[in-house]
Design an enzyme around this catalytic site. Structure first.
Site, short mmCIF file in Angstrom:
data_model
loop_
_atom_site.label_atom_id
_atom_site.label_comp_id
_atom_site.label_asym_id
_atom_site.label_seq_id
_atom_site.Cartn_x
_atom_site.Cartn_y
_atom_site.Cartn_z
N GLU A 240 12.22 13.96 -0.61
CA GLU A 240 11.97 14.02 -2.05
C GLU A 240 10.51 13.86 -2.45
O GLU A 240 10.14 14.26 -3.55
CB GLU A 240 12.74 12.89 -2.77
CG GLU A 240 14.10 13.27 -3.24
CD GLU A 240 15.15 12.91 -2.22
OE1 GLU A 240 14.97 11.90 -1.53
OE2 GLU A 240 16.13 13.65 -2.09
N ALA A 241 9.72 13.24 -1.58
CA ALA A 241 8.36 12.89 -2.01
C ALA A 241 7.36 13.12 -0.89
O ALA A 241 7.72 13.16 0.29
CB ALA A 241 8.33 11.43 -2.43
N ILE B 117 -0.01 11.69 4.27
CA ILE B 117 0.52 10.76 5.28
C ILE B 117 1.92 11.19 5.68
O ILE B 117 2.32 11.08 6.83
CB ILE B 117 0.60 9.31 4.72
CG1 ILE B 117 -0.77 8.82 4.26
CG2 ILE B 117 1.16 8.36 5.77
CD1 ILE B 117 -0.71 7.45 3.59
N ASP C 276 18.63 1.71 1.57
CA ASP C 276 18.21 2.67 2.62
C ASP C 276 17.38 1.93 3.65
O ASP C 276 16.38 2.42 4.17
CB ASP C 276 17.44 3.84 2.02
CG ASP C 276 17.25 5.00 3.00
OD1 ASP C 276 18.00 5.05 4.01
OD2 ASP C 276 16.37 5.83 2.78
N VAL D 82 3.67 11.45 0.53
CA VAL D 82 2.83 10.27 0.42
C VAL D 82 1.42 10.64 0.86
O VAL D 82 1.24 11.30 1.90
CB VAL D 82 3.38 9.09 1.27
CG1 VAL D 82 2.46 7.88 1.16
CG2 VAL D 82 4.80 8.73 0.82
N ASP E 245 9.86 2.17 0.40
CA ASP E 245 10.84 3.20 0.02
C ASP E 245 12.01 2.61 -0.77
O ASP E 245 13.15 2.61 -0.32
CB ASP E 245 11.35 3.90 1.30
CG ASP E 245 11.87 5.30 1.00
OD1 ASP E 245 11.87 5.70 -0.17
OD2 ASP E 245 12.28 5.98 1.96
N GLY F 185 8.44 13.77 2.93
CA GLY F 185 9.85 13.43 3.09
C GLY F 185 10.73 14.39 2.31
O GLY F 185 10.27 15.42 1.84
N1 LIG Z 1 2.27 1.90 0.94
C1 LIG Z 1 2.18 2.63 2.07
N2 LIG Z 1 1.16 2.45 2.93
C2 LIG Z 1 1.06 3.20 4.06
N3 LIG Z 1 1.93 4.15 4.41
C3 LIG Z 1 2.97 4.38 3.59
C4 LIG Z 1 3.15 3.65 2.39
N4 LIG Z 1 4.27 4.08 1.77
C5 LIG Z 1 4.76 5.06 2.56
N5 LIG Z 1 3.99 5.25 3.65
C6 LIG Z 1 4.22 6.23 4.73
O1 LIG Z 1 4.88 7.35 4.19
C7 LIG Z 1 6.17 7.52 4.79
C8 LIG Z 1 7.18 7.93 3.74
O2 LIG Z 1 7.29 6.95 2.74
P1 LIG Z 1 8.68 6.56 2.11
O3 LIG Z 1 8.42 5.67 0.95
O4 LIG Z 1 9.59 6.05 3.17
O5 LIG Z 1 9.17 7.96 1.53
P2 LIG Z 1 10.44 8.88 1.89
O6 LIG Z 1 11.28 8.75 0.67
O7 LIG Z 1 9.85 10.21 2.03
O8 LIG Z 1 11.09 8.36 3.12
C9 LIG Z 1 6.48 6.18 5.44
O9 LIG Z 1 7.29 6.33 6.57
C10 LIG Z 1 5.12 5.67 5.82
O10 LIG Z 1 4.72 6.20 7.05
MG LIG Z 2 11.47 6.55 3.87
#
Ligand SMILES: Nc1ncnc2c1ncn2[C@@H]1O[C@H](COP(=O)(O)OP(=O)(O)O)[C@@H](O)[C@H]1O
Ligand SMILES: [Mg+2]
Length: 265
Positions: free
Chosen positions: A62-63, A57, A193, A65, A209, A60
């Site tokens: 650091e991670a 999906i 954030d 998804v 996040d 980013g």
């Molecule tokens: N629980 C979730 N369900 C659906 N999409 C998600 C979910 N968590 C993250 N995403 C998708 O993944 C992207 C990156 O997640 P995020 O937690 O913001 O990580 P990062 O630290 O990379 O910003 C989000 O912008 C969103 O589009």
């Molecule tokens: Mg994020």
């Protein structure tokens, strides 16, 4: 006996490797799915949390998804923190001031693991006080398993990607402002954030996040809170012409007073 177990483990890991090869490109495969991460995935599948890994999906800083399926075909999101290519320095600033993670050792893997556990705990704590976040089901080292926000395997858009009309924009704004106040006053947390990039919208806002969210005793908590509030107000002011920082600050102060009175101080 030990041998057998190891072979079985190798076979399972290979299976994930092959699935991952089908689902994702080379770059993702190589720096996310090291053997240790594959073992963690295997563990989560053995425990029944994850049945199948789907496509990527997001990638980013650091991670990564991923979409995944859990028991009974339930849609899940897997956030996998990269150990090799994560920004170690930046993470340290958010973890070292947090009393919950005082005992974290200084190597990169344990820091990344602590960070992942921190996100898991922050999500739970937020949920407990009524903030809508993806429910976190499990954490295993650098992997966080949580509810998928979206419909039929398609992720919900970010707040910045939707156009809200009149009333709906008002409602979304008020809801997010409520969440900032709840996080601060009830959960003792600052998201740190918060912006239109870390809020999903599936008919209502969902905060995501939360790895970097800090407790109020973090030395920069106030500075982070200011930034969160001004990000929210800036976005809604520019796009919808609504929002007021003073309003949010006065609610934080007045509810804080109520809470003090309840405690009898
Ligand atoms: N629980 C979730 N369900 C659906 N999409 C998600 C979910 N968590 C993250 N995403 C998708 O993944 C992207 C990156 O997640 P995020 O937690 O913001 O990580 P990062 O630290 O990379 O910003 C989000 O912008 C969103 O589009
Ligand atoms: Mg994020």
């Amino acid at each position: 006996m030990k041998r057998r177990k190891e072979e079985e483990l190798d076979a399972r890991i290979d299976l994930f490797r092959r699935r991952i090869k089908d689902a994702n490109d080379l770059k993702v495969r190589d720096d996310v799915f090291d053997t240790r991460t594959l073992m963690n995935l295997y563990y989560l599948s053995k425990k029944g949390y994850v049945e199948a890994l789907g496509g990527s999906i997001s990638r980013g800083k650091e991670a990564n998804v991923f979409h995944a399926l859990g028991r009974g075909g339930k849609h899940l999101a897997l956030k996998i923190y990269r150990v090799a290519t994560s920004d170690f320095k930046a993470m340290q600033d958010y973890i070292l001031g947090d009393p919950r993670f005082r005992s974290v050792k200084g190597n990169k893997r344990s820091l990344v693991n602590a960070w992942t556990r921190k996100e898991y705990r922050n999500l739970l704590r937020a949920e407990e006080v009524g903030v809508r976040v993806p429910h976190p089901y499990a954490v295993r080292e650098n992997i966080l398993v949580m509810d998928f926000v979206g419909t039929d395997g398609a992720a919900a858009p970010l707040l910045r990607e939707v156009a809200l009309e009149g009333e709906e924009a008002e409602r979304a704004y008020r809801r997010i402002a409520d969440y900032i106040v709840l996080l601060h006053n009830r959960a003792g947390l600052v998201h740190a954030d918060l912006s239109e990039f870390n809020i999903l919208y599936d008919g209502e806002p969902v905060l995501i996040d939360m790895g970097q969210a800090v407790t109020l005793d973090h030395p920069n908590a106030m500075e982070f809170l200011k930034r969160d509030i001004s990000n929210l107000v800036r976005f809604f002011r520019e796009r919808y012409g609504i929002g007021s920082e003073d309003d949010i600050w006065s609610r934080i102060a007045s509810e804080e007073k109520d809470a003090q009175m309840e405690r009898g101080s």
